[in-house]
Design a protein around this motif. Sequence first.
Motif, PDB file in Angstrom:
ATOM      1  N   THR A  30     -48.040   4.570 -11.075  1.00 34.69           N
ATOM      2  CA  THR A  30     -48.047   4.027 -12.433  1.00 34.69           C
ATOM      3  C   THR A  30     -47.365   2.674 -12.564  1.00 34.69           C
ATOM      4  O   THR A  30     -47.445   2.044 -13.621  1.00 34.69           O
ATOM      5  CB  THR A  30     -47.352   5.010 -13.399  1.00 34.69           C
ATOM      6  OG1 THR A  30     -45.995   5.237 -12.969  1.00 34.69           O
ATOM      7  CG2 THR A  30     -48.089   6.333 -13.449  1.00 34.69           C
ATOM      8  N   PHE A  32     -46.301  -1.259 -12.492  1.00 30.30           N
ATOM      9  CA  PHE A  32     -47.028  -2.498 -12.720  1.00 30.30           C
ATOM     10  C   PHE A  32     -46.717  -3.535 -11.634  1.00 30.30           C
ATOM     11  O   PHE A  32     -47.591  -4.277 -11.225  1.00 30.30           O
ATOM     12  CB  PHE A  32     -46.663  -3.069 -14.094  1.00 30.30           C
ATOM     13  CG  PHE A  32     -47.431  -2.454 -15.229  1.00 30.30           C
ATOM     14  CD1 PHE A  32     -48.079  -3.240 -16.166  1.00 30.30           C
ATOM     15  CD2 PHE A  32     -47.506  -1.078 -15.385  1.00 30.30           C
ATOM     16  CE1 PHE A  32     -48.792  -2.688 -17.220  1.00 30.30           C
ATOM     17  CE2 PHE A  32     -48.204  -0.499 -16.431  1.00 30.30           C
ATOM     18  CZ  PHE A  32     -48.853  -1.305 -17.353  1.00 30.30           C
ATOM     19  N   VAL A 176     -45.194  -7.758 -20.150  1.00 28.67           N
ATOM     20  CA  VAL A 176     -46.109  -6.626 -19.994  1.00 28.67           C
ATOM     21  C   VAL A 176     -45.760  -5.834 -18.748  1.00 28.67           C
ATOM     22  O   VAL A 176     -45.667  -4.597 -18.762  1.00 28.67           O
ATOM     23  CB  VAL A 176     -47.572  -7.116 -19.948  1.00 28.67           C
ATOM     24  CG1 VAL A 176     -48.511  -5.962 -19.607  1.00 28.67           C
ATOM     25  CG2 VAL A 176     -47.966  -7.745 -21.278  1.00 28.67           C
ATOM     26  N   ARG A 179     -42.313  -4.010 -19.221  1.00 30.20           N
ATOM     27  CA  ARG A 179     -42.448  -2.819 -20.063  1.00 30.20           C
ATOM     28  C   ARG A 179     -43.178  -1.713 -19.296  1.00 30.20           C
ATOM     29  O   ARG A 179     -42.793  -0.535 -19.339  1.00 30.20           O
ATOM     30  CB  ARG A 179     -43.194  -3.168 -21.357  1.00 30.20           C
ATOM     31  CG  ARG A 179     -43.294  -2.015 -22.354  1.00 30.20           C
ATOM     32  CD  ARG A 179     -44.073  -2.447 -23.592  1.00 30.20           C
ATOM     33  NE  ARG A 179     -43.279  -3.283 -24.465  1.00 30.20           N
ATOM     34  CZ  ARG A 179     -42.652  -2.856 -25.556  1.00 30.20           C
ATOM     35  NH1 ARG A 179     -42.697  -1.564 -25.887  1.00 30.20           N
ATOM     36  NH2 ARG A 179     -41.968  -3.685 -26.313  1.00 30.20           N
ATOM     37  N   GLY A 180     -44.225  -2.089 -18.560  1.00 28.96           N
ATOM     38  CA  GLY A 180     -44.959  -1.097 -17.786  1.00 28.96           C
ATOM     39  C   GLY A 180     -44.092  -0.432 -16.724  1.00 28.96           C
ATOM     40  O   GLY A 180     -44.185   0.784 -16.506  1.00 28.96           O
ATOM     41  N   ASP A 181     -43.237  -1.214 -16.066  1.00 26.42           N
ATOM     42  CA  ASP A 181     -42.363  -0.641 -15.042  1.00 26.42           C
ATOM     43  C   ASP A 181     -41.337   0.308 -15.659  1.00 26.42           C
ATOM     44  O   ASP A 181     -40.988   1.335 -15.066  1.00 26.42           O
ATOM     45  CB  ASP A 181     -41.651  -1.754 -14.268  1.00 26.42           C
ATOM     46  CG  ASP A 181     -42.566  -2.429 -13.262  1.00 26.42           C
ATOM     47  OD1 ASP A 181     -43.524  -1.783 -12.815  1.00 26.42           O
ATOM     48  OD2 ASP A 181     -42.322  -3.604 -12.921  1.00 26.42           O
ATOM     49  N   TYR A 183     -41.814   2.121 -18.362  1.00 21.49           N
ATOM     50  CA  TYR A 183     -42.554   3.342 -18.666  1.00 21.49           C
ATOM     51  C   TYR A 183     -42.816   4.156 -17.399  1.00 21.49           C
ATOM     52  O   TYR A 183     -42.797   5.402 -17.415  1.00 21.49           O
ATOM     53  CB  TYR A 183     -43.880   3.013 -19.356  1.00 21.49           C
ATOM     54  CG  TYR A 183     -43.754   2.607 -20.803  1.00 21.49           C
ATOM     55  CD1 TYR A 183     -42.796   3.177 -21.623  1.00 21.49           C
ATOM     56  CD2 TYR A 183     -44.599   1.647 -21.365  1.00 21.49           C
ATOM     57  CE1 TYR A 183     -42.677   2.812 -22.960  1.00 21.49           C
ATOM     58  CE2 TYR A 183     -44.496   1.268 -22.696  1.00 21.49           C
ATOM     59  CZ  TYR A 183     -43.520   1.849 -23.490  1.00 21.49           C
ATOM     60  OH  TYR A 183     -43.402   1.487 -24.804  1.00 21.49           O
ATOM     61  N   SER A 184     -43.069   3.463 -16.282  1.00 20.02           N
ATOM     62  CA  SER A 184     -43.323   4.195 -15.032  1.00 20.02           C
ATOM     63  C   SER A 184     -42.067   4.914 -14.566  1.00 20.02           C
ATOM     64  O   SER A 184     -42.138   6.028 -14.028  1.00 20.02           O
ATOM     65  CB  SER A 184     -43.835   3.239 -13.946  1.00 20.02           C
ATOM     66  OG  SER A 184     -42.799   2.442 -13.410  1.00 20.02           O
TER      67      SER A 184
END
Length: 556
Positions: A30, A32, A176, A179-181, A183-184
């Motif tokens: 997941t 980024f 982006v 934030r993605g990391d 969430y992962s």
Amino acid sequence: MRGLSEIQRQILWSRLIAVVEEQAQALVRTAFSTSTREAGDLSAGVFDENGLMIAQAVTGTPGHVNSMARSVGHFLARFPAATMRDGDVFVTNDPWLGTGHLNDIVVVTPVFRNGAPVAFFAATVHVVDIGGRGTPIESRQVFEEGLLVPISRLVDAGAIVEPLLELIAANVRDPVALRGDLYSLIAGNETGGRQLLRLMDEYGLDTLAEVAAFIFERSRAASIAAIRALPAGRWTHDVTADGVDQPIRLVATLSIGEDGIDIDFAGTDGPSPYAINVPFCYTEAYASFGAKCVVAPAVPNNAASLATIRVSAPVGSILNVARPAPVVSRHILGQLLPDLVIGCLAQVPGLDLPAESAAPLWPVVLTGGPGRVEAPAATLADATPFVVASFHSGGTGARPRADGLSATAFPSGVRNVPVEVTEAVSPVVFWRKEYITDSGGPGAQRGGLGQVLEIASSEAKPFAINASFDRTAHPPRGRAGGGPGGAGRLVLDDGTPLTGKGHQAIPAGRRLLLEMPGGGGHGDPRRRDRSRIAEDLADGLVSAEAAKTVYGFEGE
């Protein structure tokens, strides 16, 4: 353990390792950032209710895992378990409380059962950008290196703390991905927690206390047994790093006793004004890893096995710096420590150990576009803004009975990032990626080869590299009569030399060549098997001249 057989206890231990491996794989799937998704620069582990690491994932790096082993204790000191709620998640990237520099984000999640926390999952990933000046060796204080997030709630009882996430995103160049990391990291910990609760349901466990006690007891006993199998004594070794403005001398004294191994870095140089300083958490992580690789590699990493290796470094030395020293490139010296520790252990009677490796990763951090490279504004007006990081490696040292591994990271274990991935996310093109002939140190066992990368802008625009490399002036040394590996080098395609450290511009139309070090050789080169020399010649790993002059090979 009450009610469980010996076999069930061992199965539970193995199942816990499988749980944290699933946690790590959820991170990989997941994430980024390419550093996590492609290179595996991460860590994952489960901790007991007191913040002691029970198990770590196989996927991950020693610098992250072994330093993260201390992190959960810092989180509990800031947020005691009694103040936590189901659904909480906590975060920090404090270099002194996490894994050594701001680009590593640590997330901790409590797991609740019957209304109380029974375990904690922790994970770390390396993010490409955390703001500040990027990753420049020229930083003089940690404040220049990006945003520091103190230990904070990232999720409050299941609800994202948006103001904190917005603050972090507003201070980085790629919000982006950041934030993605995050969430992962949350998802990875949640995956581990869900699987742990299923495991506890399956075995009817209300707590992990007895499981942890069994794991710690067995791990300590196995580690102590392995240590006591070695002769007691005290040995000293040193390694010289390139440094920035002057070489850096690292010194270690290793003592083997009845109750463990002590590693002391007294005699090591003082701090640097540049960002190559190392917080103690990272020093402890890689020093203990170096010893464990040799002494008890089969014992899983946890709080008990790590506790048998005790590390100390003088406060204020370059391996134990205080705030607010610059530390963004702490990997350079930190990843030399296993070679330094192995150099001590190589003097222990009965041990025959590998030669030195290229060791520190060669992270290729490239930037471009307006405000990101020193170049006339007119040449950057229509350039694509970008920042990208990819990891690559030189060779490992030759082993007593086998050649070193080429273009392979030791001690970090981080994978090389495929060049196609970097090309897909940035306006750069790799014209060449190949082994460097004769870069492996000569020996009866040859050192692993370094590799060369040839990089240019796909837009024919200026771009820059934040270089943080070592082993350019002091290549990896051989052992037992083996020769040194090839030194690293940075140069433009027109022959202009660059330095191994610092933010440097590559003019439009020029190509950057990165030549990575080879590992040291092991044993007398003249004793190398003739058929293997012939194979190396056929494969282009060794030149005809080196085969004749270094190995004494006249052909067959």
